[in-house]
Design an enzyme around this catalytic site. Sequence first.
Site, PDB file in Angstrom:
ATOM      1  N   LYS A   1       1.232  -1.029   0.181  1.00 27.50           N
ATOM      2  CA  LYS A   1      -0.223   0.138   0.229  1.00 27.50           C
ATOM      3  C   LYS A   1       0.944   0.867  -0.048  1.00 27.50           C
ATOM      4  O   LYS A   1       0.496   2.752  -0.860  1.00 27.50           O
ATOM      5  CB  LYS A   1      -0.718  -0.203   1.152  1.00 27.50           C
ATOM      6  CG  LYS A   1      -1.636  -1.333   1.275  1.00 27.50           C
ATOM      7  CD  LYS A   1      -2.859  -1.065   3.001  1.00 27.50           C
ATOM      8  CE  LYS A   1      -1.917  -1.185   3.269  1.00 27.50           C
ATOM      9  NZ  LYS A   1      -1.575  -2.637   3.276  1.00 27.50           N
ATOM     10  N   THR A   2       2.062   1.166   0.644  1.00 27.73           N
ATOM     11  CA  THR A   2       2.650   2.380   0.477  1.00 27.73           C
ATOM     12  C   THR A   2       3.756   2.529  -0.259  1.00 27.73           C
ATOM     13  O   THR A   2       3.837   3.490  -0.306  1.00 27.73           O
ATOM     14  CB  THR A   2       4.201   2.197   2.137  1.00 27.73           C
ATOM     15  OG1 THR A   2       2.699   2.198   3.385  1.00 27.73           O
ATOM     16  CG2 THR A   2       4.583   3.927   2.102  1.00 27.73           C
TER      17      THR A   2
ATOM     18  N   THR B   1      -5.380  -1.293   7.571  1.00 24.07           N
ATOM     19  CA  THR B   1      -5.770  -2.849   7.205  1.00 24.07           C
ATOM     20  C   THR B   1      -7.058  -2.998   7.831  1.00 24.07           C
ATOM     21  O   THR B   1      -7.578  -4.394   7.614  1.00 24.07           O
ATOM     22  CB  THR B   1      -4.956  -3.246   8.293  1.00 24.07           C
ATOM     23  OG1 THR B   1      -4.509  -2.516   9.460  1.00 24.07           O
ATOM     24  CG2 THR B   1      -3.094  -3.340   7.649  1.00 24.07           C
TER      25      THR B   1
ATOM     26  N   ASP C   1      -1.601   6.457   6.618  1.00 25.04           N
ATOM     27  CA  ASP C   1      -1.281   5.229   6.734  1.00 25.04           C
ATOM     28  C   ASP C   1      -1.562   4.694   7.925  1.00 25.04           C
ATOM     29  O   ASP C   1      -2.217   6.172   8.496  1.00 25.04           O
ATOM     30  CB  ASP C   1       0.611   4.547   6.805  1.00 25.04           C
ATOM     31  CG  ASP C   1       0.665   2.964   7.209  1.00 25.04           C
ATOM     32  OD1 ASP C   1      -0.580   3.226   6.264  1.00 25.04           O
ATOM     33  OD2 ASP C   1       1.490   3.051   7.648  1.00 25.04           O
TER      34      ASP C   1
ATOM     35  N   ARG D   1       6.567  -8.371   1.860  1.00 27.29           N
ATOM     36  CA  ARG D   1       7.472  -6.965   3.310  1.00 27.29           C
ATOM     37  C   ARG D   1       7.853  -8.969   3.305  1.00 27.29           C
ATOM     38  O   ARG D   1       9.405  -8.536   3.935  1.00 27.29           O
ATOM     39  CB  ARG D   1       6.932  -6.812   4.006  1.00 27.29           C
ATOM     40  CG  ARG D   1       7.460  -6.129   5.308  1.00 27.29           C
ATOM     41  CD  ARG D   1       6.130  -5.496   6.024  1.00 27.29           C
ATOM     42  NE  ARG D   1       5.885  -4.470   5.342  1.00 27.29           N
ATOM     43  CZ  ARG D   1       4.854  -3.686   6.251  1.00 27.29           C
ATOM     44  NH1 ARG D   1       4.159  -3.859   7.172  1.00 27.29           N
ATOM     45  NH2 ARG D   1       4.426  -2.422   5.476  1.00 27.29           N
TER      46      ARG D   1
END
Length: 349
Positions: free
Chosen positions: A79-80, A173, A124, A232
């Site tokens: 997402k980032t 999330t 975020d 990640r």
Amino acid sequence: MSRVVDLTSPDGGDEQITGASDLSPEDRELDVALRPRSLGDFVGQDRVKEQLALLLQAARERNEPVDHVLFSGPPGLGKTTLAQIVAHEMTAGFQPTSGPALERPSDLAAILTNLGDGDVLFVDEIHRMPRSVEEVLYPALEDFSLDVVLGKGPTARSIRLDLPRFTLIGATTRPGRITLPLRERFGFSPRLDYYDVVDLERIVVRSAGILGVTVDDDGPTEIARRSRGTPRIANRLLRRVRDVAEVRHDGRITGDVARAGLAVFEVDELGLDRLDHAVLDAVIDKFSGGPVGLTTLAAAVGEEPDTVEDVVEPYLLQLGFIQRTPRGRVATERAFGHLGRTTPGRLPI
């Protein structure tokens, strides 16, 4: 209803608020280096990439900022990275922050008034933003304006400041915790899904090339299989296996080296780590397979309930190792089989 911000309060200021990171300096540098910088380099999420590419191209042709975007999905899926790619593709400035960091309306006002035309503001964990701050966003997102109050007491007066046309990109999330008024102000709200092994292999191979690590065909596959569908985690496991390969072997990551390295860091063949096993062991051994409540289970493994619910449970649910029932968490037959335990004649429900 718009919110008036008092810029004369001691809470005001022009300090840029950025999200805190729990990564070490070395891992943070590597994390930045491994992030793709364009949609062409971004692996996976093909449908979202196609939609986002259309959005970006249309905005460029109209010479206007991209519509506000809300990315949702489990942690670690990109997402980032996608938010940074949007800013890069639009040759715009990128201002990151986080919901918990925006404690007061003046925090958000300070950031908004320092944005440039077309800049991307990335928030975020936007679902954790206080309601008072959220209300400031409404006129900013729709009318690109900000209501502020100058002075105090009888001499106070309210003025409306015009803001540059910016793009807000939110990441969450837990999309269910975002209020409906805020959700409706986003023009594009894609959800990112877990990655398959093939895409994770491509990510591991790409990251290995950036890190200067030699891999064979089996090494990336072994790492990808144990990455829980999350890039990640794949990159983190690659860095740890690289350490093992350099210290105990010749630096080359083969299938055997990957398996040995992941065993050192207690990651099993399905990607379950020490905490996952602790949760499953607690449900099966301490509570006879369940049901057991979340708070009780978290106390049994010495973790916070949010950690168990947000970090551990999603993958165990995806594997079918636990079930959520009205009475609590229950271990399934698959969990008993994976841990090599004898399944009770009838599991509690």
